[in-house]
Design a protein around this motif. Structure first.
Motif, PDB file in Angstrom:
ATOM      1  N   TYR A 227       1.047  -1.238   0.074  1.00 45.69           N
ATOM      2  CA  TYR A 227      -0.134  -0.106  -0.052  1.00 45.69           C
ATOM      3  C   TYR A 227       0.865   1.120  -0.065  1.00 45.69           C
ATOM      4  CZ  TYR A 227      -3.603  -3.035   0.878  1.00 45.69           C
ATOM      5  OH  TYR A 227      -4.741  -4.295   0.872  1.00 45.69           O
ATOM      6  N   LEU A 228       1.991   1.242   0.743  1.00 43.54           N
ATOM      7  CA  LEU A 228       2.927   2.633   0.751  1.00 43.54           C
ATOM      8  C   LEU A 228       3.471   2.602  -0.547  1.00 43.54           C
ATOM      9  CD1 LEU A 228       4.709   2.060   4.278  1.00 43.54           C
ATOM     10  CD2 LEU A 228       2.806   3.649   3.596  1.00 43.54           C
ATOM     11  N   ALA A 229       3.979   1.523  -1.353  1.00 41.94           N
ATOM     12  CA  ALA A 229       4.674   1.645  -2.469  1.00 41.94           C
ATOM     13  C   ALA A 229       3.521   2.013  -3.517  1.00 41.94           C
ATOM     14  CB  ALA A 229       5.036   0.260  -3.013  1.00 41.94           C
ATOM     15  N   LEU A 230       2.177   1.661  -3.603  1.00 40.63           N
ATOM     16  CA  LEU A 230       1.079   2.065  -4.589  1.00 40.63           C
ATOM     17  C   LEU A 230       1.060   3.621  -4.089  1.00 40.63           C
ATOM     18  CD1 LEU A 230      -0.820   1.417  -6.636  1.00 40.63           C
ATOM     19  CD2 LEU A 230      -2.276   0.821  -4.902  1.00 40.63           C
ATOM     20  N   LEU A 231       0.776   4.005  -2.846  1.00 38.93           N
ATOM     21  CA  LEU A 231       0.806   5.379  -2.715  1.00 38.93           C
ATOM     22  C   LEU A 231       1.829   6.364  -3.026  1.00 38.93           C
ATOM     23  CD1 LEU A 231      -1.160   7.652  -1.381  1.00 38.93           C
ATOM     24  CD2 LEU A 231       0.201   7.051   1.014  1.00 38.93           C
ATOM     25  N   ALA A 232       2.985   6.018  -3.002  1.00 39.29           N
ATOM     26  CA  ALA A 232       4.334   6.698  -3.371  1.00 39.29           C
ATOM     27  C   ALA A 232       4.190   6.862  -5.043  1.00 39.29           C
ATOM     28  CB  ALA A 232       5.449   6.025  -3.065  1.00 39.29           C
ATOM     29  N   LEU A 233       3.667   5.642  -5.751  1.00 37.18           N
ATOM     30  CA  LEU A 233       3.732   5.661  -7.167  1.00 37.18           C
ATOM     31  C   LEU A 233       2.529   6.526  -7.656  1.00 37.18           C
ATOM     32  CD1 LEU A 233       4.810   4.282  -9.308  1.00 37.18           C
ATOM     33  CD2 LEU A 233       2.705   2.920  -9.376  1.00 37.18           C
ATOM     34  N   LEU A 234       1.444   6.673  -6.948  1.00 34.81           N
ATOM     35  CA  LEU A 234       0.393   7.431  -7.307  1.00 34.81           C
ATOM     36  C   LEU A 234       0.828   9.007  -6.987  1.00 34.81           C
ATOM     37  CD1 LEU A 234      -2.761   5.723  -5.804  1.00 34.81           C
ATOM     38  CD2 LEU A 234      -2.099   6.082  -8.302  1.00 34.81           C
ATOM     39  N   ALA A 235       1.554   9.374  -5.972  1.00 32.75           N
ATOM     40  CA  ALA A 235       2.129  10.616  -5.651  1.00 32.75           C
ATOM     41  C   ALA A 235       2.851  11.195  -6.760  1.00 32.75           C
ATOM     42  CB  ALA A 235       2.688  10.804  -4.315  1.00 32.75           C
ATOM     43  N   LEU A 236       3.911  10.341  -7.102  1.00 31.71           N
ATOM     44  CA  LEU A 236       5.117  10.737  -8.255  1.00 31.71           C
ATOM     45  C   LEU A 236       4.265  10.829  -9.474  1.00 31.71           C
ATOM     46  CD1 LEU A 236       7.785   8.403  -7.016  1.00 31.71           C
ATOM     47  CD2 LEU A 236       7.664  11.224  -6.851  1.00 31.71           C
ATOM     48  N   GLY A 237       3.249  10.205  -9.701  1.00 30.66           N
ATOM     49  CA  GLY A 237       2.505  10.085 -11.088  1.00 30.66           C
ATOM     50  C   GLY A 237       1.925  11.492 -11.591  1.00 30.66           C
ATOM     51  N   GLY A 238       1.263  11.766 -10.696  1.00 29.18           N
ATOM     52  CA  GLY A 238       0.471  13.185 -10.722  1.00 29.18           C
ATOM     53  C   GLY A 238      -0.415  13.258 -12.121  1.00 29.18           C
ATOM     54  N   CYS A 239      -0.840  14.333 -12.468  1.00 29.00           N
ATOM     55  CA  CYS A 239      -1.639  14.720 -13.580  1.00 29.00           C
ATOM     56  C   CYS A 239      -1.571  16.042 -13.732  1.00 29.00           C
ATOM     57  CB  CYS A 239      -2.895  13.897 -13.513  1.00 29.00           C
ATOM     58  SG  CYS A 239      -4.084  14.681 -12.275  1.00 29.00           S
ATOM     59  N   ALA A 240      -1.570  16.529 -15.003  1.00 28.07           N
ATOM     60  CA  ALA A 240      -1.717  18.128 -15.330  1.00 28.07           C
ATOM     61  C   ALA A 240      -3.123  18.474 -14.910  1.00 28.07           C
ATOM     62  CB  ALA A 240      -1.323  17.985 -16.821  1.00 28.07           C
ATOM     63  N   THR A 241      -3.249  19.708 -14.723  1.00 26.79           N
ATOM     64  CA  THR A 241      -4.386  20.482 -14.293  1.00 26.79           C
ATOM     65  C   THR A 241      -4.714  21.376 -15.219  1.00 26.79           C
ATOM     66  OG1 THR A 241      -3.365  22.055 -12.731  1.00 26.79           O
ATOM     67  CG2 THR A 241      -4.392  19.919 -11.718  1.00 26.79           C
ATOM     68  N   ALA A 242      -6.137  21.639 -15.357  1.00 26.08           N
ATOM     69  CA  ALA A 242      -6.430  22.461 -16.339  1.00 26.08           C
ATOM     70  C   ALA A 242      -7.673  23.398 -15.913  1.00 26.08           C
ATOM     71  CB  ALA A 242      -7.130  21.949 -17.696  1.00 26.08           C
ATOM     72  N   SER A 243      -7.508  24.828 -15.966  1.00 25.81           N
ATOM     73  CA  SER A 243      -8.701  25.496 -15.686  1.00 25.81           C
ATOM     74  C   SER A 243      -9.255  26.518 -16.562  1.00 25.81           C
ATOM     75  CB  SER A 243      -8.369  26.281 -14.205  1.00 25.81           C
ATOM     76  OG  SER A 243      -6.994  26.953 -14.611  1.00 25.81           O
ATOM     77  N   ASN A 244     -10.287  26.980 -16.696  1.00 24.33           N
ATOM     78  CA  ASN A 244     -10.886  27.982 -17.567  1.00 24.33           C
ATOM     79  C   ASN A 244     -10.118  29.332 -17.465  1.00 24.33           C
ATOM     80  OD1 ASN A 244     -12.539  26.310 -19.134  1.00 24.33           O
ATOM     81  ND2 ASN A 244     -14.111  26.555 -17.367  1.00 24.33           N
ATOM     82  N   THR A 245      -9.945  30.221 -18.505  1.00 28.12           N
ATOM     83  CA  THR A 245      -9.303  31.577 -18.283  1.00 28.12           C
ATOM     84  C   THR A 245      -9.927  32.183 -19.401  1.00 28.12           C
ATOM     85  OG1 THR A 245      -7.488  32.590 -18.107  1.00 28.12           O
ATOM     86  CG2 THR A 245      -7.151  31.018 -19.616  1.00 28.12           C
ATOM     87  N   TYR A 246      -9.766  33.426 -19.328  1.00 32.91           N
ATOM     88  CA  TYR A 246     -10.140  34.510 -20.424  1.00 32.91           C
ATOM     89  C   TYR A 246      -8.923  35.261 -20.862  1.00 32.91           C
ATOM     90  CZ  TYR A 246     -14.871  33.467 -19.475  1.00 32.91           C
ATOM     91  OH  TYR A 246     -16.187  32.772 -19.354  1.00 32.91           O
ATOM     92  N   LEU A 247      -8.722  35.250 -22.036  1.00 32.63           N
ATOM     93  CA  LEU A 247      -7.632  35.892 -22.630  1.00 32.63           C
ATOM     94  C   LEU A 247      -8.109  37.342 -22.904  1.00 32.63           C
ATOM     95  CD1 LEU A 247      -7.019  33.479 -25.760  1.00 32.63           C
ATOM     96  CD2 LEU A 247      -6.152  33.371 -23.451  1.00 32.63           C
ATOM     97  N   ALA A 248      -6.870  38.187 -23.146  1.00 37.47           N
ATOM     98  CA  ALA A 248      -7.182  39.678 -23.388  1.00 37.47           C
ATOM     99  C   ALA A 248      -8.016  40.087 -24.257  1.00 37.47           C
ATOM    100  CB  ALA A 248      -5.971  40.478 -23.804  1.00 37.47           C
TER     101      ALA A 248
END
Length: 93
Positions: free
Chosen positions: A4-25
């Motif tokens: 479980y610790l190894a799985l948790l460490a793997l998930l923490a290192l894997g991460g994922c990109a985050t996207a959020s809405n924004t408005y351009l100029a």
């Protein structure tokens, strides 16, 4: 327990990109995608942009990131201790 610790460490290192809405100029709506960190890459930013735009394609309108570390500044050939920031702003087609 160790599994479980190894799985948790793997998930923490894997991460994922985050996207959020924004408005351009110019008032156009876009997406700000952050893929910072050691376990990420510019490729993860592009993958998230493609997934967020539902396969319709996108145009990169801005990018920001840490400069690449020189080989002489690495420890035993590895970039240790530096936070790599990467972000792109895209507009879906």
């Amino acid at each position: 327990m160790n599994k479980y610790l190894a799985l948790l460490a793997l998930l923490a290192l894997g991460g994922c990109a985050t996207a959020s809405n924004t408005y351009l100029a110019d008032g156009q709506q876009g997406l700000s995608i952050d893929c910072s960190g050691e376990a990420m890459s510019w490729g993860k930013c592009y993958e998230k942009a493609d997934a967020s735009c539902a396969g319709t394609g996108y145009t990169i309108v801005g990018s920001d990131g840490s400069p690449a570390v020189m080989d002489r500044d690495k420890t035993l050939g590895v970039d240790v201790g530096n936070f790599n920031s990467r972000a792109i702003t895209v507009v879906c087609k």
